[in-house]
Design a protein around this motif. Structure first.
Motif, PDB file in Angstrom:
ATOM      1  N   LYS A  77      91.469  25.343 -37.026  1.00 31.22           N
ATOM      2  CA  LYS A  77      89.946  25.344 -36.776  1.00 31.22           C
ATOM      3  C   LYS A  77      89.779  24.489 -35.870  1.00 31.22           C
ATOM      4  O   LYS A  77      88.772  24.785 -35.131  1.00 31.22           O
ATOM      5  N   ILE A  78      90.468  23.657 -35.356  1.00 40.05           N
ATOM      6  CA  ILE A  78      90.171  22.509 -34.471  1.00 40.05           C
ATOM      7  C   ILE A  78      90.397  23.288 -33.004  1.00 40.05           C
ATOM      8  O   ILE A  78      89.651  23.448 -32.295  1.00 40.05           O
ATOM      9  N   GLY A  79      91.293  24.276 -33.048  1.00 46.76           N
ATOM     10  CA  GLY A  79      91.588  25.107 -31.882  1.00 46.76           C
ATOM     11  C   GLY A  79      90.352  26.054 -31.719  1.00 46.76           C
ATOM     12  O   GLY A  79      89.770  26.353 -30.544  1.00 46.76           O
ATOM     13  N   THR A  80      89.692  26.592 -32.667  1.00 42.78           N
ATOM     14  CA  THR A  80      88.498  27.343 -32.660  1.00 42.78           C
ATOM     15  C   THR A  80      87.372  26.644 -32.049  1.00 42.78           C
ATOM     16  O   THR A  80      86.493  27.022 -31.308  1.00 42.78           O
ATOM     17  N   CYS A  81      87.166  25.301 -32.564  1.00 44.54           N
ATOM     18  CA  CYS A  81      86.133  24.520 -32.112  1.00 44.54           C
ATOM     19  C   CYS A  81      86.168  24.368 -30.697  1.00 44.54           C
ATOM     20  O   CYS A  81      85.107  24.259 -29.903  1.00 44.54           O
ATOM     21  N   LYS A  82      87.512  24.116 -30.179  1.00 44.97           N
ATOM     22  CA  LYS A  82      87.682  24.027 -28.694  1.00 44.97           C
ATOM     23  C   LYS A  82      87.467  25.229 -28.061  1.00 44.97           C
ATOM     24  O   LYS A  82      86.747  24.992 -26.879  1.00 44.97           O
ATOM     25  N   LYS A  83      87.858  26.107 -28.516  1.00 42.23           N
ATOM     26  CA  LYS A  83      87.469  27.418 -27.944  1.00 42.23           C
ATOM     27  C   LYS A  83      85.769  27.856 -27.809  1.00 42.23           C
ATOM     28  O   LYS A  83      85.447  28.250 -27.036  1.00 42.23           O
ATOM     29  N   GLU A  84      85.243  27.663 -28.810  1.00 38.92           N
ATOM     30  CA  GLU A  84      83.785  27.666 -28.913  1.00 38.92           C
ATOM     31  C   GLU A  84      82.913  26.760 -27.948  1.00 38.92           C
ATOM     32  O   GLU A  84      81.955  27.179 -27.550  1.00 38.92           O
ATOM     33  N   ALA A  85      83.463  25.642 -27.926  1.00 38.73           N
ATOM     34  CA  ALA A  85      82.794  24.586 -26.943  1.00 38.73           C
ATOM     35  C   ALA A  85      82.875  25.152 -25.430  1.00 38.73           C
ATOM     36  O   ALA A  85      82.191  25.126 -24.933  1.00 38.73           O
ATOM     37  N   ARG A  86      84.170  25.648 -25.347  1.00 36.30           N
ATOM     38  CA  ARG A  86      84.453  26.154 -23.911  1.00 36.30           C
ATOM     39  C   ARG A  86      83.624  27.494 -23.550  1.00 36.30           C
ATOM     40  O   ARG A  86      82.910  27.734 -22.520  1.00 36.30           O
ATOM     41  N   GLU A  87      83.477  28.214 -24.715  1.00 39.06           N
ATOM     42  CA  GLU A  87      82.662  29.448 -24.419  1.00 39.06           C
ATOM     43  C   GLU A  87      81.160  29.281 -24.184  1.00 39.06           C
ATOM     44  O   GLU A  87      80.403  29.786 -23.688  1.00 39.06           O
ATOM     45  N   SER A  88      80.746  28.112 -24.907  1.00 38.97           N
ATOM     46  CA  SER A  88      79.347  27.970 -24.872  1.00 38.97           C
ATOM     47  C   SER A  88      79.115  27.213 -23.376  1.00 38.97           C
ATOM     48  O   SER A  88      77.855  27.416 -22.835  1.00 38.97           O
ATOM     49  N   LYS A  89      79.957  26.583 -22.620  1.00 39.37           N
ATOM     50  CA  LYS A  89      79.963  26.196 -21.238  1.00 39.37           C
ATOM     51  C   LYS A  89      79.651  27.614 -20.410  1.00 39.37           C
ATOM     52  O   LYS A  89      78.721  27.616 -19.483  1.00 39.37           O
ATOM     53  N   HIS A  90      80.618  28.590 -20.978  1.00 41.45           N
ATOM     54  CA  HIS A  90      80.351  29.839 -20.092  1.00 41.45           C
ATOM     55  C   HIS A  90      79.170  30.465 -20.215  1.00 41.45           C
ATOM     56  O   HIS A  90      78.436  30.626 -19.370  1.00 41.45           O
ATOM     57  N   TRP A  91      78.556  30.640 -21.325  1.00 39.64           N
ATOM     58  CA  TRP A  91      77.321  31.155 -21.708  1.00 39.64           C
ATOM     59  C   TRP A  91      76.033  30.515 -21.048  1.00 39.64           C
ATOM     60  O   TRP A  91      75.082  31.113 -20.560  1.00 39.64           O
ATOM     61  N   ILE A 119      87.313  16.559 -26.081  1.00 37.07           N
ATOM     62  CA  ILE A 119      87.414  16.131 -27.549  1.00 37.07           C
ATOM     63  C   ILE A 119      88.391  17.079 -28.411  1.00 37.07           C
ATOM     64  O   ILE A 119      89.346  16.426 -28.946  1.00 37.07           O
ATOM     65  N   PHE A 120      88.095  18.062 -28.597  1.00 37.41           N
ATOM     66  CA  PHE A 120      88.773  18.954 -29.690  1.00 37.41           C
ATOM     67  C   PHE A 120      89.986  19.361 -28.932  1.00 37.41           C
ATOM     68  O   PHE A 120      91.025  19.779 -29.464  1.00 37.41           O
ATOM     69  N   ALA A 121      90.446  19.396 -27.401  1.00 38.58           N
ATOM     70  CA  ALA A 121      91.334  19.784 -26.908  1.00 38.58           C
ATOM     71  C   ALA A 121      92.502  18.490 -27.058  1.00 38.58           C
ATOM     72  O   ALA A 121      93.652  18.853 -27.352  1.00 38.58           O
ATOM     73  N   HIS A 122      91.869  17.408 -27.173  1.00 36.84           N
ATOM     74  CA  HIS A 122      92.943  16.066 -27.306  1.00 36.84           C
ATOM     75  C   HIS A 122      93.259  16.099 -28.800  1.00 36.84           C
ATOM     76  O   HIS A 122      94.510  15.767 -28.957  1.00 36.84           O
ATOM     77  N   ILE A 123      92.348  16.200 -29.714  1.00 35.77           N
ATOM     78  CA  ILE A 123      92.575  16.507 -31.162  1.00 35.77           C
ATOM     79  C   ILE A 123      93.709  17.545 -31.458  1.00 35.77           C
ATOM     80  O   ILE A 123      94.710  17.396 -32.173  1.00 35.77           O
ATOM     81  N   TYR A 124      93.618  18.763 -30.745  1.00 34.35           N
ATOM     82  CA  TYR A 124      94.557  19.833 -30.930  1.00 34.35           C
ATOM     83  C   TYR A 124      95.978  19.553 -30.457  1.00 34.35           C
ATOM     84  O   TYR A 124      97.265  19.764 -31.130  1.00 34.35           O
ATOM     85  N   ARG A 125      96.119  18.763 -29.500  1.00 31.35           N
ATOM     86  CA  ARG A 125      97.360  18.210 -28.944  1.00 31.35           C
ATOM     87  C   ARG A 125      97.984  17.379 -29.879  1.00 31.35           C
ATOM     88  O   ARG A 125      99.149  17.384 -29.775  1.00 31.35           O
TER      89      ARG A 125
END
Length: 126
Positions: A77-91, A119-125
């Motif tokens: 789920k944290i990985g999904t948060c990371k992806k959605e935050a990055r996708e938000s930047k794109h849109w 933040i989520f990338a750090h938590i994910y790692r």
């Protein structure tokens, strides 16, 4: 009197910065407010929908991560948060390109999406 009741508004804002549930909810709300302001046309309509889905799902996935029953589920789920935050930047970038008048208003949202992604990338790692 609880500690939160005694806190000043500045102290509460500082604390909220580290409360990811609140921070991601506020991000989603800001995305909704922004999306309502974007002029509608054949190009922006699909971009707005994508942005709202990505921007609001950061918080919902964080809530799911927070309630995860295993480390594996939490990490997913944290990985999904990371992806959605990055996708938000794109849109946000695509909307700013599609309608130059939205560029300045998109910038702080893009910055917040970037910070959330980091933040989520750090938590994910971890």
């Amino acid at each position: 009197m609880t500690k939160e009741c005694r806190m000043s508004n500045d102290e509460k804002k500082s604390t909220d910065k580290y409360d990811l549930e609140e921070r991601t909810a506020r991000f989603g709300e800001a995305i909704i407010v922004f999306a309502k302001k974007v002029p509608r046309n054949v190009v922006t309509i699909p971009l707005i929908g994508q942005l709202v889905r990505a921007g609001t799902s950061v918080g919902s996935n964080y809530c799911e991560a927070d309630d995860a029953v295993s480390k594996k589920e939490f990490r997913c789920k944290i990985g999904t948060c990371k992806k959605e935050a990055r996708e938000s930047k794109h849109w946000l970038r695509m909307i700013a390109t599609a309608d130059e008048t939205m560029k300045e208003e998109a910038r702080p949202l893009w910055q917040e999406a970037k910070e959330l992604h980091l933040i989520f990338a750090h938590i994910y790692r971890k």
